[in-house]
Each structure stands twice: as C-alpha cells, then as structure tokens.
Design an enzyme around this catalytic site. Structure first.
Site, PDB file in Angstrom:
ATOM      1  N   ASN A 188      14.497  49.869  41.711  1.00 16.20           N
ATOM      2  CA  ASN A 188      15.480  48.091  41.753  1.00 16.20           C
ATOM      3  C   ASN A 188      15.145  47.541  40.467  1.00 16.20           C
ATOM      4  O   ASN A 188      13.792  47.713  39.415  1.00 16.20           O
ATOM      5  CB  ASN A 188      15.461  46.805  42.413  1.00 16.20           C
ATOM      6  CG  ASN A 188      15.646  47.223  43.808  1.00 16.20           C
ATOM      7  OD1 ASN A 188      16.578  47.602  44.590  1.00 16.20           O
ATOM      8  ND2 ASN A 188      14.301  46.866  44.765  1.00 16.20           N
ATOM      9  N   ASP A 204      23.691  52.950  42.796  1.00 16.13           N
ATOM     10  CA  ASP A 204      25.036  52.134  42.666  1.00 16.13           C
ATOM     11  C   ASP A 204      24.800  52.036  41.358  1.00 16.13           C
ATOM     12  O   ASP A 204      25.439  50.306  41.047  1.00 16.13           O
ATOM     13  CB  ASP A 204      24.076  50.726  43.361  1.00 16.13           C
ATOM     14  CG  ASP A 204      23.442  51.103  44.946  1.00 16.13           C
ATOM     15  OD1 ASP A 204      24.316  51.418  45.214  1.00 16.13           O
ATOM     16  OD2 ASP A 204      22.298  50.902  45.447  1.00 16.13           O
ATOM     17  N   GLU A 226      29.122  49.286  41.700  1.00 13.79           N
ATOM     18  CA  GLU A 226      28.436  48.792  41.989  1.00 13.79           C
ATOM     19  C   GLU A 226      27.880  47.479  41.085  1.00 13.79           C
ATOM     20  O   GLU A 226      28.215  46.554  39.948  1.00 13.79           O
ATOM     21  CB  GLU A 226      26.923  48.514  43.252  1.00 13.79           C
ATOM     22  CG  GLU A 226      26.518  46.865  43.542  1.00 13.79           C
ATOM     23  CD  GLU A 226      25.862  46.915  44.881  1.00 13.79           C
ATOM     24  OE1 GLU A 226      25.114  45.633  45.151  1.00 13.79           O
ATOM     25  OE2 GLU A 226      24.987  48.056  45.050  1.00 13.79           O
ATOM     26  N   ASP A 269      21.200  45.030  40.410  1.00 12.32           N
ATOM     27  CA  ASP A 269      22.536  46.648  41.466  1.00 12.32           C
ATOM     28  C   ASP A 269      21.573  47.768  40.979  1.00 12.32           C
ATOM     29  O   ASP A 269      22.057  48.818  42.134  1.00 12.32           O
ATOM     30  CB  ASP A 269      24.222  46.338  41.168  1.00 12.32           C
ATOM     31  CG  ASP A 269      24.233  45.200  40.906  1.00 12.32           C
ATOM     32  OD1 ASP A 269      24.630  44.131  42.189  1.00 12.32           O
ATOM     33  OD2 ASP A 269      24.821  44.708  40.077  1.00 12.32           O
ATOM     34  N   ASP A 282      18.342  40.677  41.546  1.00 14.37           N
ATOM     35  CA  ASP A 282      18.544  42.255  41.672  1.00 14.37           C
ATOM     36  C   ASP A 282      19.842  42.267  40.816  1.00 14.37           C
ATOM     37  O   ASP A 282      21.002  41.492  40.832  1.00 14.37           O
ATOM     38  CB  ASP A 282      18.999  42.344  43.153  1.00 14.37           C
ATOM     39  CG  ASP A 282      18.968  43.516  43.303  1.00 14.37           C
ATOM     40  OD1 ASP A 282      20.405  44.302  42.881  1.00 14.37           O
ATOM     41  OD2 ASP A 282      18.347  43.834  43.935  1.00 14.37           O
ATOM     42  N   ARG A 296      19.487  38.972  49.358  1.00 12.92           N
ATOM     43  CA  ARG A 296      18.513  39.738  50.155  1.00 12.92           C
ATOM     44  C   ARG A 296      17.244  38.677  50.355  1.00 12.92           C
ATOM     45  O   ARG A 296      16.153  38.707  49.342  1.00 12.92           O
ATOM     46  CB  ARG A 296      18.429  40.630  50.463  1.00 12.92           C
ATOM     47  CG  ARG A 296      17.909  41.752  51.412  1.00 12.92           C
ATOM     48  CD  ARG A 296      17.707  43.228  51.510  1.00 12.92           C
ATOM     49  NE  ARG A 296      19.343  43.705  51.787  1.00 12.92           N
ATOM     50  CZ  ARG A 296      19.285  44.163  50.518  1.00 12.92           C
ATOM     51  NH1 ARG A 296      19.268  44.946  49.221  1.00 12.92           N
ATOM     52  NH2 ARG A 296      21.204  45.050  50.035  1.00 12.92           N
ATOM     53  N   ASP A 344      20.231  50.680  40.205  1.00 10.64           N
ATOM     54  CA  ASP A 344      18.525  51.538  41.321  1.00 10.64           C
ATOM     55  C   ASP A 344      17.938  52.922  41.267  1.00 10.64           C
ATOM     56  O   ASP A 344      19.088  54.025  41.118  1.00 10.64           O
ATOM     57  CB  ASP A 344      18.665  51.038  42.989  1.00 10.64           C
ATOM     58  CG  ASP A 344      19.425  49.857  43.512  1.00 10.64           C
ATOM     59  OD1 ASP A 344      19.005  48.982  42.807  1.00 10.64           O
ATOM     60  OD2 ASP A 344      20.517  49.910  43.947  1.00 10.64           O
TER      61      ASP A 344
END
Length: 180
Positions: free
Chosen positions: A85, A118, A121, A103, A101, A21, A105
């Site tokens: 994060n 998450d 994830e 994942d 990152d 991102r 959080d």
C-alpha cells in the site's frame, strides 16, 4: 521498544480523515525507529460499509514509520505474495497502528511478477480529496521506489526475512501446534 509481543489493531484512514478499514489484530514482532512488524492469522477486517471478513492466509506486515508504504506479506502455499500500500508513514497510538491509505498499490507475486494496482481509484480520489501537487509527487515517487525494491527483492520484499518473522510469530503463539 515497547509493544513487542502485544496484539494491536490496524486502522487505515482516507486523506480526509474518514475511516477506511480496520484489522482486529496483529502481534507485534518488531518495533524500531524505522518500522513496525506485525503478524496475524485469520484477522477480522471491517470495511467502512460495515462488511466484515477474515483474511485467508497468515501474513507478516511491515509498516514503515518514515517512508510512504506498508507491505502485507501473505504466506501462501506457492510462496509469499507481497501487497504494498502506498500510504502515509505509520504510527502507534492507543494500542493501534494508524496510517492514511492513498489507494495506489503494487503487488509482487511468488513468480516475481510485479504489477501496479488501483491507478484509476488513485486518480479518482486524487480529485475527490484534492491531493496537492507535492503529495502527488511523493506518492508517485514511492510507487516507483517500491516497484524497484520489489524487482531487486530487497527488504521488505525478501522471502528469507519474511519467513524468519513468520517463524518468530509462530513461536510466540500460545498454541504452537497450529502452523497455519
């Protein structure tokens, strides 16, 4: 340190180095040995799939240079909402703040409720990207550490300090009439 008063992009990657991102801008308010603090309003975000959107609230973001987290402090009408994060320590490189990152959080709401996000994830990506046991241990340590920091409301989860950063941001903007 340098970069204070400059606009930098923020770029996050996945563990394998693929782009995750991009945020188009953050005004650097502080840059020291421990962290970088930026603030923004209506930042453009570009996802890896090409989707583009703008952030809704003004935010102050603290990027740790030594610990495995960064925190987006969203300035909302009902208070400050903190989104943490779990991520690699951040660096500045070629006018951008960079991090990986991971994942996992955590979120701290204005009513002081703390939730972890998450986890599915994280478990999926832990297998996809083959996170080592050592990395998994580090990331799980930091999710516990930041949720404890959230409950204690210590920096960076401190409303007064974040409001001070936000006021500094507003004072640095060329058009100081727009408060939000």
């Amino acid at each position: 340190m340098e970069y204070i008063g400059h606009w930098l992009n923020v770029i996050s990657y996945k563990h394998d180095g693929t782009l995750h991102r991009v945020w188009d801008r953050g005004l650097v308010l502080e840059n020291n040995d421990d962290f970088i603090v930026v603030a923004s309003k209506k930042a453009k975000v570009i996802e890896t799939n090409g989707r583009r959107w703008f952030t809704k609230e003004p935010a102050v973001t603290i990027f740790s240079k030594k610990e495995w987290w960064n925190v987006i402090c969203m300035i909302k009408d009902d208070g400050i909402c903190y989104y943490c994060n779990i991520a690699s320590p951040s660096i500045i490189h070629k006018e951008s703040i960079l991090y990986i990152d991971y994942d996992l959080d955590a979120k701290l709401y204005p009513n002081h409720k703390v939730i972890i996000l998450d986890e599915k994830e994280y478990t999926r990506n832990k297998d996809i990207y083959s996170y080592s046991e050592k990395l998994d241990t580090v990331l799980n340590y930091y999710i516990k550490s930041v949720t404890d920091m959230m409950r204690k409301q210590v920096f960076p989860f401190n409303d007064l300090k974040i409001k001070q950063y936000y006021e500094k941001f507003l004072s640095m903007l060329p058009n100081k009439k727009s408060r939000r």
